[in-house]
Scaffold this motif. Structure first.
Motif, PDB file in Angstrom:
ATOM      1  N   TYR A   1      29.494  55.303  13.286  1.00 31.00           N
ATOM      2  CA  TYR A   1      29.848  55.877  14.586  1.00 31.00           C
ATOM      3  C   TYR A   1      31.258  56.426  14.431  1.00 31.00           C
ATOM      4  O   TYR A   1      32.223  55.682  14.306  1.00 31.00           O
ATOM      5  CB  TYR A   1      29.778  54.805  15.676  1.00 31.00           C
ATOM      6  N   LEU A   2      31.317  57.766  14.391  1.00 31.57           N
ATOM      7  CA  LEU A   2      32.600  58.432  14.151  1.00 31.57           C
ATOM      8  C   LEU A   2      33.232  58.786  15.490  1.00 31.57           C
ATOM      9  O   LEU A   2      32.616  59.471  16.313  1.00 31.57           O
ATOM     10  CB  LEU A   2      32.339  59.700  13.323  1.00 31.57           C
ATOM     11  N   THR A   3      34.458  58.322  15.700  1.00 29.83           N
ATOM     12  CA  THR A   3      35.095  58.599  16.977  1.00 29.83           C
ATOM     13  C   THR A   3      36.581  58.895  16.768  1.00 29.83           C
ATOM     14  O   THR A   3      37.098  58.804  15.654  1.00 29.83           O
ATOM     15  CB  THR A   3      34.866  57.412  17.955  1.00 29.83           C
ATOM     16  N   ALA A   4      37.245  59.323  17.840  1.00 30.48           N
ATOM     17  CA  ALA A   4      38.688  59.586  17.812  1.00 30.48           C
ATOM     18  C   ALA A   4      39.127  59.633  19.275  1.00 30.48           C
ATOM     19  O   ALA A   4      38.276  59.748  20.169  1.00 30.48           O
ATOM     20  CB  ALA A   4      38.991  60.922  17.129  1.00 30.48           C
ATOM     21  N   SER A   5      40.424  59.545  19.519  1.00 34.92           N
ATOM     22  CA  SER A   5      40.895  59.577  20.910  1.00 34.92           C
ATOM     23  C   SER A   5      40.518  60.920  21.549  1.00 34.92           C
ATOM     24  O   SER A   5      40.377  61.934  20.848  1.00 34.92           O
ATOM     25  CB  SER A   5      42.410  59.394  20.962  1.00 34.92           C
ATOM     26  N   ALA A   6      40.371  60.926  22.870  1.00 33.55           N
ATOM     27  CA  ALA A   6      40.005  62.163  23.580  1.00 33.55           C
ATOM     28  C   ALA A   6      41.066  63.237  23.354  1.00 33.55           C
ATOM     29  O   ALA A   6      40.732  64.419  23.172  1.00 33.55           O
ATOM     30  CB  ALA A   6      39.824  61.876  25.073  1.00 33.55           C
ATOM     31  N   ASP A   7      42.339  62.849  23.326  1.00 32.97           N
ATOM     32  CA  ASP A   7      43.417  63.820  23.111  1.00 32.97           C
ATOM     33  C   ASP A   7      43.289  64.486  21.738  1.00 32.97           C
ATOM     34  O   ASP A   7      43.420  65.710  21.621  1.00 32.97           O
ATOM     35  CB  ASP A   7      44.791  63.141  23.213  1.00 32.97           C
ATOM     36  N   ALA A   8      43.040  63.683  20.734  1.00 34.55           N
ATOM     37  CA  ALA A   8      42.907  64.243  19.373  1.00 34.55           C
ATOM     38  C   ALA A   8      41.718  65.178  19.311  1.00 34.55           C
ATOM     39  O   ALA A   8      41.778  66.261  18.711  1.00 34.55           O
ATOM     40  CB  ALA A   8      42.753  63.113  18.358  1.00 34.55           C
ATOM     41  N   ARG A   9      40.617  64.808  19.948  1.00 34.31           N
ATOM     42  CA  ARG A   9      39.422  65.640  19.893  1.00 34.31           C
ATOM     43  C   ARG A   9      39.625  66.954  20.644  1.00 34.31           C
ATOM     44  O   ARG A   9      39.173  68.011  20.201  1.00 34.31           O
ATOM     45  CB  ARG A   9      38.215  64.853  20.434  1.00 34.31           C
ATOM     46  N   ALA A  10      40.347  66.883  21.775  1.00 30.88           N
ATOM     47  CA  ALA A  10      40.618  68.109  22.543  1.00 30.88           C
ATOM     48  C   ALA A  10      41.534  69.043  21.751  1.00 30.88           C
ATOM     49  O   ALA A  10      41.332  70.261  21.733  1.00 30.88           O
ATOM     50  CB  ALA A  10      41.239  67.752  23.885  1.00 30.88           C
ATOM     51  N   ALA A  11      42.514  68.466  21.064  1.00 38.61           N
ATOM     52  CA  ALA A  11      43.439  69.292  20.273  1.00 38.61           C
ATOM     53  C   ALA A  11      42.678  69.991  19.145  1.00 38.61           C
ATOM     54  O   ALA A  11      42.887  71.178  18.883  1.00 38.61           O
ATOM     55  CB  ALA A  11      44.560  68.421  19.709  1.00 38.61           C
ATOM     56  N   ARG A  12      41.735  69.270  18.505  1.00 37.34           N
ATOM     57  CA  ARG A  12      40.946  69.881  17.426  1.00 37.34           C
ATOM     58  C   ARG A  12      40.065  70.995  17.974  1.00 37.34           C
ATOM     59  O   ARG A  12      39.915  72.048  17.354  1.00 37.34           O
ATOM     60  CB  ARG A  12      40.062  68.824  16.767  1.00 37.34           C
ATOM     61  N   ARG A  13      39.475  70.747  19.142  1.00 34.04           N
ATOM     62  CA  ARG A  13      38.601  71.753  19.755  1.00 34.04           C
ATOM     63  C   ARG A  13      39.385  73.034  20.033  1.00 34.04           C
ATOM     64  O   ARG A  13      38.911  74.148  19.758  1.00 34.04           O
ATOM     65  CB  ARG A  13      38.012  71.191  21.045  1.00 34.04           C
ATOM     66  N   THR A  14      40.599  72.884  20.568  1.00 35.93           N
ATOM     67  CA  THR A  14      41.420  74.051  20.897  1.00 35.93           C
ATOM     68  C   THR A  14      41.708  74.866  19.637  1.00 35.93           C
ATOM     69  O   THR A  14      41.632  76.102  19.641  1.00 35.93           O
ATOM     70  CB  THR A  14      42.757  73.604  21.536  1.00 35.93           C
ATOM     71  N   LYS A  15      42.015  74.160  18.559  1.00 36.86           N
ATOM     72  CA  LYS A  15      42.291  74.827  17.277  1.00 36.86           C
ATOM     73  C   LYS A  15      41.064  75.610  16.802  1.00 36.86           C
ATOM     74  O   LYS A  15      41.166  76.767  16.393  1.00 36.86           O
ATOM     75  CB  LYS A  15      42.646  73.781  16.218  1.00 36.86           C
ATOM     76  N   GLN A  16      39.904  74.940  16.887  1.00 40.29           N
ATOM     77  CA  GLN A  16      38.640  75.576  16.459  1.00 40.29           C
ATOM     78  C   GLN A  16      38.374  76.818  17.289  1.00 40.29           C
ATOM     79  O   GLN A  16      37.989  77.861  16.774  1.00 40.29           O
ATOM     80  CB  GLN A  16      37.478  74.623  16.740  1.00 40.29           C
TER      81      GLN A  16
END
Ligand code: DC
Length: 228
Positions: free
Chosen positions: A145-160
């Motif tokens: 189960y791969l997870t990360a904080s919501a902030d980290a995931r949002a930052a990655r999404r913005t970059k993508q």
């Protein structure tokens, strides 16, 4: 077989594909199947929350999903929809569509058939989704189960998004990540959660290479790396 579950924005797809390539395994992106049905619903002009109509569209849709990690590909009624299913309209419609019980039953059956076929293949298969370890393959020998904080995931999404030329802000990405987490975790049918026997891998402070190494390490620890 490796079951890789978890929320959006963890780099799960890239990790799953790279691990599959490293193991000479096949790869199945179950999210792309829910997305393709959501696209079929939109193309039919059906409201994604109208369950009866969604079921009718899903029953009539012909999905073909590729399992080559280098170029997975997906067609809907013979049409290549790999790019279109990543668009914002489909991303919005997919939550209610994937919460529909019948759609899940239909797709889980297809996923199990693809997995069964791949198990005859030397390298096995890496399957990514939300319910692989809990519902699709509860007997998978390795569940992560791969997870990360919501902030980290949002930052990655913005970059993508900016890399793909889509307008995006961290605030909007965070709101979207939180909306989808809430929807996917609170739905009645197969809510997103870690299986009891899953290894929880939090990659908030890990980069992609570190995440891939960690996963391959788990595969080797379990003796799942098969060659020949
Ligand atoms: O992984 P993704 O973002 O492409 O998934 C699209 C949607 O499909 C997401 O809202 C969750 C849902 N999904 C699901 O319910 N079960 C799966 N096994 C895979 C995806």
């Amino acid at each position: 077989m490796v079951a890789l579950d978890g929320p959006a924005g963890t780099g799960k797809s890239t990790v799953a594909k790279r691990v599959a390539m490293a193991l000479d395994a096949r790869y199945l992106d179950t999210g792309s199947m829910y997305r393709a049905i959501a696209l079929a619903v939109l193309r039919a002009g059906v409201d994604p929350t109208d369950e009866d109509k969604v079921v009718a569209v899903a029953d009539g849709a012909v999905l073909v999903v590729g399992t080559d990690p280098q170029k997975p590909g997906i067609t809907l009624d013979g049409d290549d929809v790999a790019a279109e299913i990543r668009g914002p309209e489909v991303s919005l419609a997919v939550s209610p569509v994937s919460a529909t019980k019948h759609v899940r039953e239909l797709l889980v059956a297809q996923q199990r058939a693809i997995i069964a076929d791949a198990l005859d293949h030397v390298g096995g298969i890496v399957v990514e989704g939300r319910d692989i370890g809990t519902v699709v393959s509860p007997d998978a020998p390795l569940k992560v189960y791969l997870t990360a904080s919501a902030d980290a995931r949002a930052a990655r999404r913005t970059k993508q998004d900016s890399a793909a030329g889509r307008a995006s802000t961290v605030d909007a990405a965070l709101a979207d990540v939180q909306r989808r987490d809430k929807y996917d975790s609170s739905r009645a049918v197969s809510p997103m959660m870690a299986a009891d026997d899953a290894v929880v891998l939090d990659n908030t402070d890990l980069d992609l290479a570190g995440t891939i190494d960690a996963l391959i390490g788990l595969v080797e620890q379990r003796g799942l790396r098969v060659t020949g």
